[in-house]
Design a protein around this motif. Sequence first.
Motif, PDB file in Angstrom:
ATOM      1  N   ASN A  10      84.646  69.907  50.723  1.00 33.22           N
ATOM      2  CA  ASN A  10      83.647  70.897  50.336  1.00 33.22           C
ATOM      3  C   ASN A  10      82.409  70.864  51.234  1.00 33.22           C
ATOM      4  O   ASN A  10      81.417  71.488  50.939  1.00 33.22           O
ATOM      5  CB  ASN A  10      83.254  70.690  48.863  1.00 33.22           C
ATOM      6  N   VAL A  11      82.464  70.061  52.322  1.00 30.43           N
ATOM      7  CA  VAL A  11      81.284  70.019  53.193  1.00 30.43           C
ATOM      8  C   VAL A  11      81.626  70.773  54.467  1.00 30.43           C
ATOM      9  O   VAL A  11      82.570  70.403  55.170  1.00 30.43           O
ATOM     10  CB  VAL A  11      80.887  68.562  53.527  1.00 30.43           C
ATOM     11  N   PRO A  12      80.862  71.847  54.769  1.00 25.11           N
ATOM     12  CA  PRO A  12      81.184  72.630  55.968  1.00 25.11           C
ATOM     13  C   PRO A  12      81.008  71.806  57.241  1.00 25.11           C
ATOM     14  O   PRO A  12      80.172  70.887  57.290  1.00 25.11           O
ATOM     15  CB  PRO A  12      80.155  73.775  55.930  1.00 25.11           C
ATOM     16  N   GLY A  13      81.748  72.157  58.267  1.00 26.52           N
ATOM     17  CA  GLY A  13      81.757  71.420  59.527  1.00 26.52           C
ATOM     18  C   GLY A  13      80.379  71.146  60.120  1.00 26.52           C
ATOM     19  O   GLY A  13      80.042  69.984  60.392  1.00 26.52           O
ATOM     20  N   PRO A  14      79.525  72.166  60.296  1.00 20.82           N
ATOM     21  CA  PRO A  14      78.215  71.902  60.912  1.00 20.82           C
ATOM     22  C   PRO A  14      77.393  70.905  60.099  1.00 20.82           C
ATOM     23  O   PRO A  14      76.684  70.075  60.664  1.00 20.82           O
ATOM     24  CB  PRO A  14      77.549  73.281  60.916  1.00 20.82           C
ATOM     25  N   VAL A  15      77.526  70.972  58.768  1.00 21.40           N
ATOM     26  CA  VAL A  15      76.757  70.035  57.927  1.00 21.40           C
ATOM     27  C   VAL A  15      77.265  68.611  58.136  1.00 21.40           C
ATOM     28  O   VAL A  15      76.493  67.664  58.199  1.00 21.40           O
ATOM     29  CB  VAL A  15      76.851  70.441  56.439  1.00 21.40           C
ATOM     30  N   ARG A  16      78.590  68.486  58.275  1.00 18.22           N
ATOM     31  CA  ARG A  16      79.153  67.161  58.545  1.00 18.22           C
ATOM     32  C   ARG A  16      78.558  66.592  59.827  1.00 18.22           C
ATOM     33  O   ARG A  16      78.119  65.440  59.885  1.00 18.22           O
ATOM     34  CB  ARG A  16      80.668  67.258  58.752  1.00 18.22           C
ATOM     35  N   LEU A  17      78.489  67.452  60.872  1.00 20.17           N
ATOM     36  CA  LEU A  17      77.949  67.022  62.160  1.00 20.17           C
ATOM     37  C   LEU A  17      76.491  66.592  61.977  1.00 20.17           C
ATOM     38  O   LEU A  17      76.061  65.533  62.456  1.00 20.17           O
ATOM     39  CB  LEU A  17      78.055  68.174  63.172  1.00 20.17           C
ATOM     40  N   GLY A  18      75.742  67.448  61.224  1.00 16.68           N
ATOM     41  CA  GLY A  18      74.338  67.132  60.961  1.00 16.68           C
ATOM     42  C   GLY A  18      74.201  65.793  60.266  1.00 16.68           C
ATOM     43  O   GLY A  18      73.336  64.985  60.601  1.00 16.68           O
ATOM     44  N   LEU A 208      77.818  70.420  46.558  1.00 17.92           N
ATOM     45  CA  LEU A 208      77.245  70.345  47.900  1.00 17.92           C
ATOM     46  C   LEU A 208      75.767  69.919  47.822  1.00 17.92           C
ATOM     47  O   LEU A 208      75.304  69.084  48.618  1.00 17.92           O
ATOM     48  CB  LEU A 208      77.384  71.697  48.604  1.00 17.92           C
ATOM     49  N   ALA A 209      75.063  70.497  46.828  1.00 19.14           N
ATOM     50  CA  ALA A 209      73.645  70.137  46.674  1.00 19.14           C
ATOM     51  C   ALA A 209      73.510  68.643  46.374  1.00 19.14           C
ATOM     52  O   ALA A 209      72.687  67.933  46.990  1.00 19.14           O
ATOM     53  CB  ALA A 209      73.027  70.957  45.544  1.00 19.14           C
ATOM     54  N   LEU A 210      74.331  68.163  45.466  1.00 18.50           N
ATOM     55  CA  LEU A 210      74.287  66.732  45.135  1.00 18.50           C
ATOM     56  C   LEU A 210      74.618  65.887  46.351  1.00 18.50           C
ATOM     57  O   LEU A 210      74.002  64.847  46.618  1.00 18.50           O
ATOM     58  CB  LEU A 210      75.287  66.427  44.004  1.00 18.50           C
ATOM     59  N   TRP A 211      75.601  66.379  47.095  1.00 16.26           N
ATOM     60  CA  TRP A 211      76.020  65.629  48.287  1.00 16.26           C
ATOM     61  C   TRP A 211      74.868  65.528  49.281  1.00 16.26           C
ATOM     62  O   TRP A 211      74.590  64.471  49.842  1.00 16.26           O
ATOM     63  CB  TRP A 211      77.229  66.338  48.915  1.00 16.26           C
ATOM     64  N   LEU A 212      74.166  66.665  49.456  1.00 14.76           N
ATOM     65  CA  LEU A 212      73.040  66.667  50.403  1.00 14.76           C
ATOM     66  C   LEU A 212      71.957  65.679  49.951  1.00 14.76           C
ATOM     67  O   LEU A 212      71.442  64.898  50.751  1.00 14.76           O
ATOM     68  CB  LEU A 212      72.452  68.074  50.502  1.00 14.76           C
ATOM     69  N   ILE A 213      71.651  65.724  48.651  1.00 16.71           N
ATOM     70  CA  ILE A 213      70.623  64.800  48.130  1.00 16.71           C
ATOM     71  C   ILE A 213      71.055  63.353  48.387  1.00 16.71           C
ATOM     72  O   ILE A 213      70.276  62.518  48.868  1.00 16.71           O
ATOM     73  CB  ILE A 213      70.405  65.025  46.610  1.00 16.71           C
ATOM     74  N   HIS A 214      72.327  63.090  48.113  1.00 16.63           N
ATOM     75  CA  HIS A 214      72.834  61.727  48.294  1.00 16.63           C
ATOM     76  C   HIS A 214      72.727  61.289  49.752  1.00 16.63           C
ATOM     77  O   HIS A 214      72.250  60.192  50.056  1.00 16.63           O
ATOM     78  CB  HIS A 214      74.283  61.653  47.808  1.00 16.63           C
ATOM     79  N   VAL A 215      73.144  62.166  50.646  1.00 13.61           N
ATOM     80  CA  VAL A 215      73.132  61.786  52.069  1.00 13.61           C
ATOM     81  C   VAL A 215      71.703  61.598  52.566  1.00 13.61           C
ATOM     82  O   VAL A 215      71.394  60.646  53.297  1.00 13.61           O
ATOM     83  CB  VAL A 215      73.885  62.854  52.894  1.00 13.61           C
ATOM     84  N   ILE A 216      70.806  62.509  52.144  1.00 14.99           N
ATOM     85  CA  ILE A 216      69.411  62.371  52.583  1.00 14.99           C
ATOM     86  C   ILE A 216      68.831  61.057  52.032  1.00 14.99           C
ATOM     87  O   ILE A 216      68.117  60.332  52.729  1.00 14.99           O
ATOM     88  CB  ILE A 216      68.581  63.582  52.128  1.00 14.99           C
ATOM     89  N   ALA A 217      69.192  60.734  50.787  1.00 15.08           N
ATOM     90  CA  ALA A 217      68.707  59.484  50.191  1.00 15.08           C
ATOM     91  C   ALA A 217      69.231  58.277  50.963  1.00 15.08           C
ATOM     92  O   ALA A 217      68.507  57.300  51.181  1.00 15.08           O
ATOM     93  CB  ALA A 217      69.133  59.400  48.728  1.00 15.08           C
ATOM     94  N   VAL A 218      70.490  58.369  51.403  1.00 14.07           N
ATOM     95  CA  VAL A 218      71.039  57.250  52.180  1.00 14.07           C
ATOM     96  C   VAL A 218      70.281  57.106  53.501  1.00 14.07           C
ATOM     97  O   VAL A 218      69.939  55.996  53.929  1.00 14.07           O
ATOM     98  CB  VAL A 218      72.563  57.455  52.414  1.00 14.07           C
TER      99      VAL A 218
END
Lengths: 640, 286
Positions: A10-18, A208-218
Amino acid sequence: MGPTREILWNVPGPVRLGMYLGLFLCLGVTVGTLAWRLRRILLGRPDGPVGGIGQRVRELLVEVLGRGRIWRDPFAGAMHGAMFWGFLVLFAATIADALEHQASVRFLHGWVYRTFKLVVDLGGGLFMVGLLLALWQRISHRRRHVPREVTEVVLLVFLLAVAGTGFLLEGARIAATSAWEEWWPLIGWSLAHLFERVSGDSLPGMHLALWLIHVIAVGAFFLLIPWTTLSHLLFSPLNVLLRPEGPPGLPVTPDLSGLERPGAREVGELTWSELLSLEACTRCGRCVAVCPATAAGAPLSPMSVVQTLKRRAVWVTPEEFWACTSCGACAWECPVSVDPLRLVVELRRGAVEGGQVAPHVARALEALYAHGNPGGLPRSQRADWCRDLGVRLLREGEPADILYWVGCAGAYDPAGQSVARAVVSLLQRAGVSFALLGVRERCTGEPARRLGEEGCFQHLARLNIATLKGHAPKLVLTHCPHCFQVLRREYSSLGGTFAVVHHTEFLARLLQDGRLRSSRSGVDLLTFHDPCQLARGNGVVEAPRQLLAAVPGAELREMPRAKERALCCGGGGGQMWLGMASSERISLLRLDEAIATNARTVATACPYCRVMLESAAEARGAQGSVAVKDVAELLVEAVS
Amino acid sequence: MRIAVCLKQVPDAASTLVIDHATMRVVQAEPEPVYALNPPDRSALEVALRLVGRHGGTVTAVTLGPSESEAVLIQALARGADGAVHLVGREEPDAPAKAALLSQVLRDLAPDLILLGDRSQDAGDGQVSAWLAEALALPLVAGCVGVKVEGSVVVAERNLGRGYRQVVTCPLPAVVAVETGAADPCYVSVYARSRVSAGRVRRVAADLRGLGEDDATAVRVLGVGPRRIRPKRLPAPDPRLAAADRLQLALQGGVSERKGRLVSGTDSDVVKEIVAFLQEEGILTT
């Protein structure tokens, strides 16, 4: 292929790269900052050699992976254990995921995947339990020694959020893909039911929103490592691995022939090992819990000494570093091998070199240099106490098998003389051939060193080493734990290695060999106060107890804090000459612990402890009901 | 401002002292002799260093004595003195000769202020400062417990005993003798002393014969003995008395009103009255 999942679903390619770029950037910044810190540590002054690397690695593994010093406090051990193992599992899982995703090593499927998910889920749960325990102790302040620090609370809440978003993420994925048969990530699966009511269309977006929060927190977690207690992930194991040689509390021996001025008047004047220890401190407060000066209301807290130096902004006040009794409890207790006592000695050295010493301390130091004893008593009277005892006084160059080192307390102080007479009497009764240095003995320099007068210590040490070497003793026997510590552990760095034995060890051997026999005694209930330098400094805890067991009728009642955990009497670290009110209060605290055992005799094995506890008994008006005696004095009554 | 401080090495007061009847001197009965810097001299050094710290300038330490007495100069240099001169001489001459020897060095140094201890812990005749002022033709302020410099004037607080203080001023250059209480000496570490290079001490031979006066022993010691202390029974002191008086009562057995007479008038009147008084009392017989 059994059950598995798509990594980064569920994570788009560019976001994965980011994500990859961002996380590596954060990691890079953190590694750079830590390297800069390490470089600053390496700019410190030289310290003693770091040898025996195999032994050190073993110790490190015990401390980090096994039940090391942190488990001496079971709550702290469990709390830290939960966080540590949980974190380790999560960390390993992240690595495994990344491997699976990037290195196209496909192993996460079937039963491996199920077990993996279960373990990771439980690991995360363990991590959160640890965090909650830590949060509880910081907020509730029920464990008094753990400081209430806002930054620590914020950090713990943040870590809880990192772990919590991870679980929510798992739940959202399960709900979104309707993988209800995936029960094995227990916590994630339970949380998935929270999303049951959410419409299926908005679930991927929420995920996706939760995932972003999690990754930014990491990412933020990485960035926070160098600036918070998280830096202990690197510095604490490093400090345990590279800690100074020898027992905790041993001051560094600077080479005074070089241009270096002893002591520290700014942080840059500490040794690299001391600078490293500042970074290793986690503010757990265990040193504060055991510090006798803190307990007696002195303005000293070992932790705040470390933290003040670490912050490099303000300097530790003289009231703090002069209140230390150098009992070494802080260093003994520290789970990450920080040695506040070493830092206190460095600070005192800085003050002494700057001439900032109280007048009575200056008098004691000048007396040590001029007369070889801290009381300023004439050297010519050093052997007066043994004039009528028929002991052999060594002439220059005469060889000696057993050399009885009396020490200043034994030579000059009436209470100490009583101990020395008891030792002489026991040795004579057992037919031991021994000899004394008489007036040629000088103070070992222990008070000078603990008071920060390193030059005076090394001066006295050199004189004594030369004197001792002139007699080539096979064994040096002493009844003073302070002399014992210095002769045994601290002269070696100045070229004097001797076989040294404390009188409790030696007398215990005589009893075992049947050369001393006890027959009668006037004591019944007694307790034993372990001298710091003997128990913590040198691990001698059984010998005095064996001696007491040999006293007929004596029943030993231990105080709650005994052996290596013993509370100081308040008399060490030069407190005899500093004359601080806190030192007297410490002796009262300890006496009260002794009285609480209902013992009528407080036995000890150090002339300082004997004096401190005896005067505490007088101050409490208890000198009639509690007698303070050295074990040698008790034994001499029992064998006569 | 240039300040010179005269320092003396004395036997440490805590060592065991015995009388050597052959030389009629007090000597140490120690495994090795223990020396110290004379306590009031140490205060003098401290006063000097603090004055220089406030007003700028240099401090030169001077001592007269055998080679081992160099230790006091090393201590002074470690404490912060700028220079040191050692007048090396074996035997100890009397006060006028000491002053004459010191004055030779001090004349060369030409200091604005000469500081020294009021009396030494061993010889204790307290005369050197007076003889030194005489030899250099400088004013003397003795018994000082506080020294300040204001412009070209020294303001000294003198100890008159029994808690009384007198504040005097005196133009510089001058000789100022201080008591131990003039300043709390700063601790000098063993390490700091070990770092002082002995090359910084200028050594000068103390030649008594060069003085042209061979009466270096005008004062002769007739006898030396221990202080005799007799125990005595005392009545409880009157609590209404001042603490100083109660102490005196205990030490001397009684307090009496001072019979002292204050004389006033011009200098020559005062001197005449004092001389008349001394003759009356039979102290002066010419």
